[in-house]
Design a protein around this motif. Structure first.
Motif, PDB file in Angstrom:
ATOM      1  N   TRP A  33      -8.382  -5.714   1.623  1.00  0.00           N
ATOM      2  CA  TRP A  33      -7.610  -5.447   0.270  1.00  0.00           C
ATOM      3  C   TRP A  33      -6.428  -6.340   0.045  1.00  0.00           C
ATOM      4  O   TRP A  33      -5.800  -6.836   0.725  1.00  0.00           O
ATOM      5  CB  TRP A  33      -6.935  -3.969   0.309  1.00  0.00           C
ATOM      6  N   ALA A  34      -6.180  -6.407  -1.402  1.00  0.00           N
ATOM      7  CA  ALA A  34      -4.924  -7.299  -1.610  1.00  0.00           C
ATOM      8  C   ALA A  34      -4.081  -6.356  -2.378  1.00  0.00           C
ATOM      9  O   ALA A  34      -4.493  -5.600  -3.424  1.00  0.00           O
ATOM     10  CB  ALA A  34      -5.318  -8.371  -2.422  1.00  0.00           C
ATOM     11  N   TRP A  35      -2.787  -6.320  -1.913  1.00  0.00           N
ATOM     12  CA  TRP A  35      -1.687  -5.532  -2.561  1.00  0.00           C
ATOM     13  C   TRP A  35      -0.748  -6.503  -3.275  1.00  0.00           C
ATOM     14  O   TRP A  35      -0.321  -7.404  -2.637  1.00  0.00           O
ATOM     15  CB  TRP A  35      -0.821  -4.704  -1.609  1.00  0.00           C
ATOM     16  N   ILE A  36      -0.364  -6.445  -4.436  1.00  0.00           N
ATOM     17  CA  ILE A  36       0.513  -7.564  -5.095  1.00  0.00           C
ATOM     18  C   ILE A  36       1.419  -6.310  -5.844  1.00  0.00           C
ATOM     19  O   ILE A  36       1.335  -5.621  -6.596  1.00  0.00           O
ATOM     20  CB  ILE A  36      -0.365  -8.243  -6.548  1.00  0.00           C
ATOM     21  N   SER A  37       2.648  -6.754  -5.465  1.00  0.00           N
ATOM     22  CA  SER A  37       3.959  -6.175  -5.932  1.00  0.00           C
ATOM     23  C   SER A  37       4.183  -6.584  -7.258  1.00  0.00           C
ATOM     24  O   SER A  37       4.547  -8.014  -7.512  1.00  0.00           O
ATOM     25  CB  SER A  37       5.000  -6.408  -5.090  1.00  0.00           C
ATOM     26  N   MET A  38       3.919  -5.871  -8.451  1.00  0.00           N
ATOM     27  CA  MET A  38       4.414  -6.381  -9.556  1.00  0.00           C
ATOM     28  C   MET A  38       5.806  -5.740 -10.182  1.00  0.00           C
ATOM     29  O   MET A  38       6.202  -6.338 -11.281  1.00  0.00           O
ATOM     30  CB  MET A  38       3.274  -5.684 -10.680  1.00  0.00           C
ATOM     31  N   LYS A  39       6.299  -4.767  -9.460  1.00  0.00           N
ATOM     32  CA  LYS A  39       7.792  -4.340  -9.969  1.00  0.00           C
ATOM     33  C   LYS A  39       8.313  -3.901  -8.463  1.00  0.00           C
ATOM     34  O   LYS A  39       7.768  -3.029  -7.919  1.00  0.00           O
ATOM     35  CB  LYS A  39       7.391  -3.259 -10.721  1.00  0.00           C
ATOM     36  N   ASP A  40       9.446  -4.123  -8.363  1.00  0.00           N
ATOM     37  CA  ASP A  40      10.241  -3.388  -7.171  1.00  0.00           C
ATOM     38  C   ASP A  40      11.832  -3.482  -7.485  1.00  0.00           C
ATOM     39  O   ASP A  40      12.289  -4.700  -7.694  1.00  0.00           O
ATOM     40  CB  ASP A  40       9.899  -4.439  -5.984  1.00  0.00           C
ATOM     41  N   LYS A  41      12.197  -2.320  -7.716  1.00  0.00           N
ATOM     42  CA  LYS A  41      13.591  -2.068  -7.959  1.00  0.00           C
ATOM     43  C   LYS A  41      14.612  -2.962  -7.142  1.00  0.00           C
ATOM     44  O   LYS A  41      15.897  -2.897  -7.334  1.00  0.00           O
ATOM     45  CB  LYS A  41      13.953  -0.925  -8.327  1.00  0.00           C
ATOM     46  N   ARG A  42      13.941  -3.032  -5.875  1.00  0.00           N
ATOM     47  CA  ARG A  42      14.974  -3.436  -4.989  1.00  0.00           C
ATOM     48  C   ARG A  42      14.942  -4.862  -4.409  1.00  0.00           C
ATOM     49  O   ARG A  42      15.531  -5.364  -3.316  1.00  0.00           O
ATOM     50  CB  ARG A  42      14.961  -2.453  -3.747  1.00  0.00           C
ATOM     51  N   GLY A  43      13.982  -5.655  -5.151  1.00  0.00           N
ATOM     52  CA  GLY A  43      13.912  -7.074  -4.642  1.00  0.00           C
ATOM     53  C   GLY A  43      12.740  -7.582  -5.189  1.00  0.00           C
ATOM     54  O   GLY A  43      12.152  -7.181  -6.497  1.00  0.00           O
ATOM     55  N   GLY A  44      12.331  -8.791  -4.882  1.00  0.00           N
ATOM     56  CA  GLY A  44      11.325  -9.579  -5.693  1.00  0.00           C
ATOM     57  C   GLY A  44       9.835  -8.999  -5.313  1.00  0.00           C
ATOM     58  O   GLY A  44       9.717  -8.165  -4.549  1.00  0.00           O
ATOM     59  N   GLY A  45       9.036  -9.771  -6.081  1.00  0.00           N
ATOM     60  CA  GLY A  45       7.534  -9.498  -5.785  1.00  0.00           C
ATOM     61  C   GLY A  45       7.011 -10.091  -4.285  1.00  0.00           C
ATOM     62  O   GLY A  45       7.576 -10.785  -3.611  1.00  0.00           O
ATOM     63  N   GLY A  46       5.886  -9.836  -4.393  1.00  0.00           N
ATOM     64  CA  GLY A  46       4.949 -10.507  -3.119  1.00  0.00           C
ATOM     65  C   GLY A  46       3.572  -9.916  -2.965  1.00  0.00           C
ATOM     66  O   GLY A  46       2.987  -9.265  -3.939  1.00  0.00           O
ATOM     67  N   ALA A  47       2.926 -10.523  -2.076  1.00  0.00           N
ATOM     68  CA  ALA A  47       1.473 -10.320  -2.095  1.00  0.00           C
ATOM     69  C   ALA A  47       0.847 -10.126  -0.784  1.00  0.00           C
ATOM     70  O   ALA A  47       1.409 -10.839   0.056  1.00  0.00           O
ATOM     71  CB  ALA A  47       0.648 -11.231  -2.901  1.00  0.00           C
ATOM     72  N   TRP A  48       0.179  -9.151  -0.316  1.00  0.00           N
ATOM     73  CA  TRP A  48      -0.287  -8.845   1.004  1.00  0.00           C
ATOM     74  C   TRP A  48      -1.549  -8.690   1.072  1.00  0.00           C
ATOM     75  O   TRP A  48      -2.213  -7.971   0.394  1.00  0.00           O
ATOM     76  CB  TRP A  48       0.724  -7.823   1.776  1.00  0.00           C
ATOM     77  N   ARG A  49      -2.166  -9.228   2.154  1.00  0.00           N
ATOM     78  CA  ARG A  49      -3.836  -8.935   2.450  1.00  0.00           C
ATOM     79  C   ARG A  49      -3.511  -7.893   3.510  1.00  0.00           C
ATOM     80  O   ARG A  49      -2.952  -7.722   4.482  1.00  0.00           O
ATOM     81  CB  ARG A  49      -4.488 -10.404   3.080  1.00  0.00           C
ATOM     82  N   VAL A  50      -4.364  -6.793   3.328  1.00  0.00           N
ATOM     83  CA  VAL A  50      -4.295  -5.586   4.280  1.00  0.00           C
ATOM     84  C   VAL A  50      -5.649  -5.214   4.932  1.00  0.00           C
ATOM     85  O   VAL A  50      -6.730  -5.394   4.293  1.00  0.00           O
ATOM     86  CB  VAL A  50      -3.769  -4.408   3.055  1.00  0.00           C
ATOM     87  N   SER A  51      -5.426  -4.593   6.040  1.00  0.00           N
ATOM     88  CA  SER A  51      -6.562  -4.112   6.648  1.00  0.00           C
ATOM     89  C   SER A  51      -6.210  -3.025   7.543  1.00  0.00           C
ATOM     90  O   SER A  51      -5.127  -2.551   7.734  1.00  0.00           O
ATOM     91  CB  SER A  51      -7.014  -5.278   7.674  1.00  0.00           C
ATOM     92  N   TRP A  52      -7.223  -2.356   7.985  1.00  0.00           N
ATOM     93  CA  TRP A  52      -7.181  -1.205   8.751  1.00  0.00           C
ATOM     94  C   TRP A  52      -7.814  -1.337   9.920  1.00  0.00           C
ATOM     95  O   TRP A  52      -8.891  -1.768  10.118  1.00  0.00           O
ATOM     96  CB  TRP A  52      -7.854   0.095   8.095  1.00  0.00           C
ATOM     97  N   GLU A  53      -7.057  -0.679  11.279  1.00  0.00           N
ATOM     98  CA  GLU A  53      -7.858  -0.851  12.710  1.00  0.00           C
ATOM     99  C   GLU A  53      -7.997   0.576  13.056  1.00  0.00           C
ATOM    100  O   GLU A  53      -7.034   1.127  13.306  1.00  0.00           O
ATOM    101  CB  GLU A  53      -7.189  -1.862  13.504  1.00  0.00           C
ATOM    102  N   GLY A  54      -8.940   0.995  13.236  1.00  0.00           N
ATOM    103  CA  GLY A  54      -9.206   2.497  13.397  1.00  0.00           C
ATOM    104  C   GLY A  54      -9.577   2.515  14.922  1.00  0.00           C
ATOM    105  O   GLY A  54     -10.272   1.549  15.644  1.00  0.00           O
TER     106      GLY A  54
END
Length: 209
Positions: free
Chosen positions: A167-188
């Motif tokens: 998954w990709a999470w892209i920060s479009m709005k953040d009251k406490r700082g700048g944006g950013g983008a993350w690649r996300v994964s899960w290890e179960g």
């Protein structure tokens, strides 16, 4: 809603933290946390998985709220690789106003509240939700299937499937700082009896998603 797939682990990268002073931050993985006592917005084709992974980092009840036609397609058992389905209470509303009312009431408890609301909350609606969350320390995730509006939400995320089990999470709005983008994964990890899995979120900072 289709059953989500478990993502593959990705290499670690640089991280950023989102936190709050009033309530302890909700840790999502090494170096990234989300503010408790706040409402957050998620949109995109993987917004529901954003909400699921956030809820997996919390204990206690999960209230999933939406219109009847949306709620009836949700199968909590399909989420058992990520969290205990018994934690989920499904709440069906007949209108947007009823969904927002139910979300506001649920946010007065220290729980994870996921609301499918179509168009994003406006400033007045989101302020009411924020006030409810601030007192309890709840985490509210508004799943936006339409247009986002100017709101009082703490953060807004665009969440997309980014390949098989990623998954990709892209920060479009953040009251406490700048944006950013993350690649996300899960290890179960399965439990000793081969039952429900528990696991960890893995995050890698990305310059583009």
């Amino acid at each position: 809603m289709t059953a989500p797939s478990s993502p593959a682990r990705l290499p670690q990268g640089a991280f950023r933290t989102i936190s709050t002073a009033r309530h302890d931050a909700l840790g999502l993985g090494p170096g990234l946390s989300l503010a408790r006592g706040r409402v957050h917005e998620a949109l995109g084709n993987a917004a529901d998985m954003f909400a699921v992974l956030i809820a997996s980092r919390m204990s206690g009840p999960i209230f999933w709220i939406g219109l009847q036609r949306e709620i009836e397609t949700l199968n909590p058992a399909a989420l058992q690789d990520f969290l205990d389905p018994a934690r989920i209470t499904l709440i069906a509303g007949v209108s947007r106003a009823e969904i927002l009312w139910a979300a506001e009431q649920a946010l007065r408890t220290p729980a994870a509240i996921i609301a499918e609301i179509g168009q994003g909350p406006d400033l007045r609606e989101s302020r009411r939700l924020q006030i409810a969350a601030e007192e309890s320390g709840a985490v509210g995730i508004m799943l936006i299937n339409g247009r986002a509006q100017t709101s009082a939400a703490e953060t807004r995320w665009e969440c997309r499937q980014a390949g098989e089990n990623q998954w990709a999470w892209i920060s479009m709005k953040d009251k406490r700082g700048g944006g950013g983008a993350w690649r996300v994964s899960w290890e179960g990890e399965g439990d000793a009896n081969g039952g429900r899995q528990t696991g960890a979120i893995h995050l890698a900072a990305a310059t583009a998603a």
